[in-house]
Write a protein that holds these residues in place. Structure first.
Motif, short mmCIF file in Angstrom:
data_model
loop_
_atom_site.label_atom_id
_atom_site.label_comp_id
_atom_site.label_asym_id
_atom_site.label_seq_id
_atom_site.Cartn_x
_atom_site.Cartn_y
_atom_site.Cartn_z
N GLN A 248 -24.35 29.37 -11.76
CA GLN A 248 -25.35 28.36 -12.09
C GLN A 248 -24.85 27.50 -13.25
OE1 GLN A 248 -28.23 27.62 -10.51
NE2 GLN A 248 -27.47 29.05 -8.94
N LEU A 249 -24.93 26.15 -13.03
CA LEU A 249 -24.39 25.21 -14.01
C LEU A 249 -25.48 24.63 -14.90
CD1 LEU A 249 -21.83 23.34 -11.73
CD2 LEU A 249 -21.48 25.32 -13.20
N HIS A 250 -26.74 24.75 -14.52
CA HIS A 250 -27.85 24.33 -15.38
C HIS A 250 -27.71 22.88 -15.84
CE1 HIS A 250 -29.04 28.55 -15.52
NE2 HIS A 250 -27.78 28.85 -15.82
N GLY A 251 -27.47 22.00 -14.90
CA GLY A 251 -27.41 20.58 -15.22
C GLY A 251 -26.09 20.14 -15.84
N LEU A 252 -25.03 20.93 -15.73
CA LEU A 252 -23.72 20.59 -16.30
C LEU A 252 -23.09 19.43 -15.53
CD1 LEU A 252 -21.56 21.59 -18.39
CD2 LEU A 252 -20.52 22.81 -16.48
N ASN A 253 -22.60 18.43 -16.27
CA ASN A 253 -21.88 17.30 -15.67
C ASN A 253 -20.41 17.61 -15.71
OD1 ASN A 253 -24.26 15.86 -15.27
ND2 ASN A 253 -24.14 14.84 -17.26
N VAL A 254 -19.79 17.73 -14.51
CA VAL A 254 -18.38 18.05 -14.38
C VAL A 254 -17.66 16.80 -13.89
CG1 VAL A 254 -16.66 19.54 -13.32
CG2 VAL A 254 -18.94 20.44 -13.86
N LEU A 255 -16.67 16.33 -14.66
CA LEU A 255 -15.86 15.18 -14.26
C LEU A 255 -14.60 15.69 -13.61
CD1 LEU A 255 -15.18 12.20 -14.15
CD2 LEU A 255 -14.29 12.37 -16.49
N TYR A 256 -14.38 15.30 -12.34
CA TYR A 256 -13.21 15.71 -11.57
C TYR A 256 -12.30 14.49 -11.45
CZ TYR A 256 -10.53 18.19 -7.96
OH TYR A 256 -9.55 18.83 -7.25
#
Length: 441
Positions: A326-334
């Protein structure tokens, strides 16, 4: 060596030493270190004094300085049955000797006789002294030469010896005991170093003896060879000249043949050394390749394990279970990667409660867009096999400037991304949630 100095006095609060089967009470001043109690001048006797005639307070320093422990150990147990000749300590022997000499006993006479016999030369030397001045001069000479035991006994029993002279000698001997105690540890260290040096020199000497033996053997062999050659030369000199010419021709032919063989073997050796060096270099390259292959295999196994978990969750049909933590709203830039794979990654991140921001690394998207997208992310991921060099440098520099976690992955596959996210969660289960709540500066 003789025991040069008297023991240090025992304070009143310490326990008295055990002498045989009885205890000696601890006096205020131990007899070993106490000064003479009286300075009353007495007429100088016409003969040398005896041990029993001296102040009992001087017995300890005389016995301890002028007689060795071995001599006392032979004599004292005969007059003190309570002492064991082998088990008694040196201090017990010494204290018993001092105690038995008080009052002019038989022990005092035997010790006086032993002292006279041991220090006869010093007594003869001091016999020339006529007054206190001569005694002091002879005592200073003995102190300078280190001949303290004999001079101390000769001075204490000299007919011209006075209270002042005896007090001077007693003080010098007492202070020498302190000097010896202060330098004892340094002497022990020097002795240890000398013993180590002695052992090293012994080993070196043994090694040199072996070498000398070998050299002697080789020398004898060389002498024998020289004698053989001389005999051969003598025999050759007696032969006719035509026989010598033929032999010289044979020797030259044999020498040319050996030189040819030597050149052949030298060339083969050089070829072998070159081949060996080439093989060693190849082994280094193969070892490096093997290490890289092992690292890649380990990464592949981790990614395979991550895919197996995703596949297992898919087969189980558990729609509520996400393949990622669970990322809980985490913004991941790929940054980088292939479009097909990034579409799958976007779904996985969304299912885990996060958002995937995608930049193709400069293929179609503008490079300036990457710098604008980075501050929105709490985590940056890029595959090292599918990203431009410029985009990778921009991502690293911007992440370092803003304090954003940046993680390179092995390939642009879905498995590499899933393995990274699961590994980050395993290392810090609360780390991904905390990163999603951290504001970007």
């Amino acid at each position: 060596m003789p025991q040069l100095f008297a023991p240090v006095s025992t304070p009143q609060h310490e326990q008295a030493p055990v002498l045989g089967a009885r205890l000696v009470p601890p006096p205020q001043w131990d007899i070993c270190c106490a000064p003479a109690v009286s300075a009353v001048a007495t007429p100088a006797p016409a003969r040398r004094g005896k041990l029993a005639d001296l102040d009992p307070n001087l017995h300890c320093s005389i016995i301890g300085t002028c007689l060795s422990t071995a001599e006392l150990r032979k004599l004292i147990p005969r007059h003190a049955p309570q002492l064991d000749r082998k088990l008694a300590t040196d201090l017990q022997i010494h204290h018993t000797a001092v105690e038995l000499t008080t009052g002019g006993s038989v022990v005092a006479k035997e010790l006086n006789k032993a002292l006279d016999a041991r220090h006869a030369l010093a007594i003869t030397k001091f016999r020339a002294a006529r007054d206190e001045k001569d005694l002091k001069r002879l005592w200073q000479e003995a102190m300078s030469n280190g001949d303290v035991p004999g001079a101390y006994w000769a001075l204490m029993t000299h007919p011209a010896s006075t209270f002042d002279v005896r007090t001077l000698a007693f003080g010098d001997v007492h202070m020498l005991s302190h000097l010896v105690g202060a330098s004892n540890r340094a002497d022990i260290r020097r002795l240890t170093a000398l013993e180590d040096e002695c052992e090293r020199l012994k080993e070196q000497s043994a090694s040199q003896q072996v070498r000398l033996h070998d050299m002697a053997a080789r020398h004898a062999e060389a002498v024998q060879q020289v004698a053989t050659l001389q005999a051969e030369l003598t025999r050759q000199a007696a032969r006719p000249s035509h026989d010598l010419s033929a032999e010289v021709t044979q020797l030259r032919a044999a020498l040319a043949d050996r030189e040819q063989k030597l050149a052949l073997h030298t060339g083969r050796r050089n070829d072998t050394e070159q081949k060996l060096q080439a093989r060693e270099e190849r082994n280094v390259v193969l070892h490096s390749a093997l290490q890289q292959a092992n690292e890649a295999a380990g990464a592949a196994r981790a990614e395979l394990h991550a895919l197996e978990q995703v596949l297992q969750q898919t087969l189980d049909g558990d729609d509520g279970q996400s393949a990622l933590p669970q990322l809980h709203g985490l913004n991941v830039l790929y940054v980088g990667g292939r479009p097909g794979a990034t579409a799958v990654l976007a779904k996985l991140v969304a299912a885990a409660g996060g958002e995937l921001l995608v930049h193709d690394g400069g293929v179609e998207d503008r490079r300036g867009l990457l710098a604008a997208m980075l501050p929105r992310a709490q985590l940056v991921v890029f595959p090292v096999d599918f990203i431009s060099h410029n985009a990778m440098q921009v991502a690293k520099q911007t992440c370092a400037r803003h304090g954003i976690p940046c993680h390179p992955i092995r390939s642009a596959s879905v498995a590499s991304f899933v393995e990274l996210m699961q590994r980050l969660y395993d290392e810090a289960p609360a780390g991904l949630a905390a990163s999603s709540a951290t504001p970007v500066p």
